[in-house]
Motif scaffolding. Structure first.
Motif, PDB file in Angstrom:
ATOM      1  N   LEU A  99       0.631  -1.172  -0.004  1.00 38.08           N
ATOM      2  CA  LEU A  99      -0.118  -0.104   0.048  1.00 38.08           C
ATOM      3  C   LEU A  99       0.683   1.381  -0.050  1.00 38.08           C
ATOM      4  N   ARG A 100       1.842   1.295   0.633  1.00 40.09           N
ATOM      5  CA  ARG A 100       2.750   2.354   0.793  1.00 40.09           C
ATOM      6  C   ARG A 100       3.475   2.556  -0.500  1.00 40.09           C
ATOM      7  N   HIS A 101       3.925   1.353  -0.872  1.00 37.29           N
ATOM      8  CA  HIS A 101       4.828   1.467  -2.104  1.00 37.29           C
ATOM      9  C   HIS A 101       4.025   1.855  -3.383  1.00 37.29           C
ATOM     10  N   ASN A 102       2.718   1.729  -3.331  1.00 36.41           N
ATOM     11  CA  ASN A 102       1.982   2.254  -4.496  1.00 36.41           C
ATOM     12  C   ASN A 102       1.781   3.679  -4.522  1.00 36.41           C
ATOM     13  N   VAL A 103       2.119   4.302  -3.307  1.00 41.47           N
ATOM     14  CA  VAL A 103       2.027   5.821  -3.502  1.00 41.47           C
ATOM     15  C   VAL A 103       3.181   6.205  -3.689  1.00 41.47           C
ATOM     16  N   SER A 104       4.413   5.686  -2.992  1.00 44.45           N
ATOM     17  CA  SER A 104       5.852   6.295  -2.915  1.00 44.45           C
ATOM     18  C   SER A 104       6.474   6.097  -4.285  1.00 44.45           C
ATOM     19  N   GLU A 105       5.868   5.262  -4.893  1.00 50.48           N
ATOM     20  CA  GLU A 105       6.658   4.966  -6.445  1.00 50.48           C
ATOM     21  C   GLU A 105       6.074   5.843  -7.296  1.00 50.48           C
ATOM     22  N   VAL A 127      -7.375  15.072  -3.822  1.00 49.32           N
ATOM     23  CA  VAL A 127      -7.747  14.085  -3.020  1.00 49.32           C
ATOM     24  C   VAL A 127      -8.168  12.832  -3.513  1.00 49.32           C
ATOM     25  N   GLU A 128      -7.449  11.808  -3.445  1.00 48.98           N
ATOM     26  CA  GLU A 128      -7.443  10.357  -3.893  1.00 48.98           C
ATOM     27  C   GLU A 128      -8.050   9.633  -2.796  1.00 48.98           C
ATOM     28  N   VAL A 129      -9.234   8.586  -2.883  1.00 51.22           N
ATOM     29  CA  VAL A 129      -9.499   7.698  -1.944  1.00 51.22           C
ATOM     30  C   VAL A 129      -9.301   6.271  -2.363  1.00 51.22           C
ATOM     31  N   MET A 130      -8.849   5.662  -1.196  1.00 52.55           N
ATOM     32  CA  MET A 130      -8.650   4.013  -1.657  1.00 52.55           C
ATOM     33  C   MET A 130      -9.526   3.172  -0.559  1.00 52.55           C
ATOM     34  N   ALA A 131     -10.249   2.202  -1.152  1.00 53.27           N
ATOM     35  CA  ALA A 131     -10.995   1.517   0.012  1.00 53.27           C
ATOM     36  C   ALA A 131     -11.343   0.122  -0.781  1.00 53.27           C
ATOM     37  N   TYR A 132     -12.180  -0.801   0.081  1.00 54.34           N
ATOM     38  CA  TYR A 132     -12.502  -1.905  -0.775  1.00 54.34           C
ATOM     39  C   TYR A 132     -13.801  -1.504  -1.433  1.00 54.34           C
ATOM     40  N   GLN A 133     -13.720  -2.156  -2.883  1.00 59.59           N
ATOM     41  CA  GLN A 133     -14.941  -1.957  -3.562  1.00 59.59           C
ATOM     42  C   GLN A 133     -16.268  -2.202  -2.998  1.00 59.59           C
ATOM     43  N   ASP A 134     -16.455  -3.027  -2.031  1.00 64.69           N
ATOM     44  CA  ASP A 134     -17.711  -3.272  -1.512  1.00 64.69           C
ATOM     45  C   ASP A 134     -17.958  -2.495  -0.251  1.00 64.69           C
ATOM     46  N   ARG A 135     -17.105  -1.812   0.300  1.00 76.23           N
ATOM     47  CA  ARG A 135     -17.092  -1.082   1.592  1.00 76.23           C
ATOM     48  C   ARG A 135     -16.767   0.367   1.522  1.00 76.23           C
ATOM     49  N   ALA A 168      -9.975   1.150  -6.038  1.00 79.72           N
ATOM     50  CA  ALA A 168     -10.355  -0.312  -5.383  1.00 79.72           C
ATOM     51  C   ALA A 168      -9.120  -0.641  -4.949  1.00 79.72           C
ATOM     52  N   LEU A 169      -9.035  -1.093  -3.658  1.00 75.39           N
ATOM     53  CA  LEU A 169      -7.853  -1.924  -2.982  1.00 75.39           C
ATOM     54  C   LEU A 169      -7.654  -3.153  -3.747  1.00 75.39           C
ATOM     55  N   GLU A 170      -8.620  -3.729  -4.278  1.00 71.75           N
ATOM     56  CA  GLU A 170      -8.478  -5.062  -4.921  1.00 71.75           C
ATOM     57  C   GLU A 170      -7.921  -5.010  -6.279  1.00 71.75           C
ATOM     58  N   SER A 171      -7.757  -3.979  -6.949  1.00 73.82           N
ATOM     59  CA  SER A 171      -7.174  -3.731  -8.151  1.00 73.82           C
ATOM     60  C   SER A 171      -5.755  -3.330  -7.784  1.00 73.82           C
ATOM     61  N   LEU A 172      -5.248  -3.049  -6.798  1.00 79.11           N
ATOM     62  CA  LEU A 172      -3.985  -2.691  -6.546  1.00 79.11           C
ATOM     63  C   LEU A 172      -2.988  -4.042  -6.744  1.00 79.11           C
ATOM     64  N   GLU A 173      -1.777  -3.848  -7.204  1.00 76.81           N
ATOM     65  CA  GLU A 173      -0.757  -5.009  -7.219  1.00 76.81           C
ATOM     66  C   GLU A 173      -0.096  -5.384  -5.906  1.00 76.81           C
ATOM     67  N   ASP A 174      -0.324  -6.752  -5.581  1.00 73.36           N
ATOM     68  CA  ASP A 174       0.369  -7.380  -4.513  1.00 73.36           C
ATOM     69  C   ASP A 174      -0.227  -6.699  -3.320  1.00 73.36           C
ATOM     70  N   ILE A 175      -1.593  -6.145  -3.197  1.00 67.03           N
ATOM     71  CA  ILE A 175      -2.173  -5.624  -2.258  1.00 67.03           C
ATOM     72  C   ILE A 175      -2.568  -6.291  -1.026  1.00 67.03           C
ATOM     73  N   PHE A 176      -2.641  -7.677  -1.212  1.00 66.10           N
ATOM     74  CA  PHE A 176      -3.026  -8.654  -0.301  1.00 66.10           C
ATOM     75  C   PHE A 176      -1.897  -9.645   0.200  1.00 66.10           C
ATOM     76  N   MET A 177      -1.838 -10.082   1.335  1.00 68.02           N
ATOM     77  CA  MET A 177      -0.766 -11.036   1.768  1.00 68.02           C
ATOM     78  C   MET A 177      -1.043 -12.440   1.423  1.00 68.02           C
ATOM     79  N   GLU A 178      -0.215 -13.170   0.852  1.00 70.50           N
ATOM     80  CA  GLU A 178      -0.151 -14.370   0.413  1.00 70.50           C
ATOM     81  C   GLU A 178      -0.342 -15.274   1.546  1.00 70.50           C
ATOM     82  N   LYS A 179      -1.166 -16.137   1.727  1.00 67.24           N
ATOM     83  CA  LYS A 179      -1.604 -17.047   2.770  1.00 67.24           C
ATOM     84  C   LYS A 179      -0.288 -18.427   2.597  1.00 67.24           C
TER      85      LYS A 179
END
Length: 206
Positions: free
Chosen positions: A38-44, A137-145, A159-170
């Motif tokens: 999430l941080r990298h998505n902005v800092s890059e 102002v840009e907003v990030m959130a879950y698409q359904d929330r 939408a957070l779901e559309s960002l690369e590597d935004i979820f931790m792999e189980k």
């Protein structure tokens, strides 16, 4: 290609702030959010000056949250934590929304772009206030929330779901070992000999 590089260089000259409402992003039954990504998505893309995350702390079970907060600090977040308190109706509440709003208002004067990571529609007035100061102002959130009013008010919604590597792999679950087959006490050669004897007896009986 040259135009794309020029746009990227121009964007990197813009100063950005990232303000994350961690309590709003928590999903009990979903994958864990990758805060580093999430941080990298902005800092890059921008010069990231401020990187704040706001975390509610359960006073009766604070140890797991304290560990989470320490991990966020290790990857470059400034962590603002507040303990829940119970109101007259027995509900839990904290003043973190106010903390986030005050920080955005006071720090946005040094920023060109403000990222608010939440789906809470209570922040609509905050978005308007920052836009009235000439900030994007840009907003990030879950698409359904995401509240529809907040989504419409933002200059851009991600939408957070559309960002690369935004979820931790189980971690992969280990494969179950195959049950060992019972071993015969007799050798293959001995088994073949016994089978041959059986066939021979059958021939004589016939």
């Amino acid at each position: 290609y040259i135009e794309a590089i020029a746009r990227r260089v121009w964007a990197m000259a813009l100063k950005a702030g990232l303000f994350v409402d961690a309590s709003n992003l928590y999903r009990r039954d979903g994958p864990s959010l990758n805060y580093r990504a999430l941080r990298h998505n902005v800092s890059e893309k921008y010069d990231l000056l401020r990187c704040n995350v706001y975390v509610a702390v359960d006073p009766e079970n604070s140890k797991p949250v304290r560990g989470f907060m320490a991990a966020l600090r290790d990857i470059g977040f400034k962590v603002i934590g507040k303990e829940w308190s119970r109101n007259a109706n027995g509900f839990q509440s904290s003043s973190l929304d106010m903390e986030l709003a005050i920080d955005v208002l006071t720090q946005s004067s040094q920023l060109d772009v403000v990222f608010i990571v939440t789906g809470d529609p209570d922040f609509v007035r905050l978005v308007r206030a920052i836009q009235n100061r000439g900030k994007r102002v840009e907003v990030m959130a879950y698409q359904d929330r995401i509240g529809s009013a907040l989504k419409q008010e933002a200059d851009e919604f991600h939408a957070l779901e559309s960002l690369e590597d935004i979820f931790m792999e189980k971690p992969e679950e280990p494969e179950e070992p195959e049950e060992p087959q019972p071993e015969s006490n007799e050798s293959p050669a001995l088994e073949q000999l016994e089978a041959r004897k059986t066939r021979t007896r059958g021939m004589f009986r016939g």
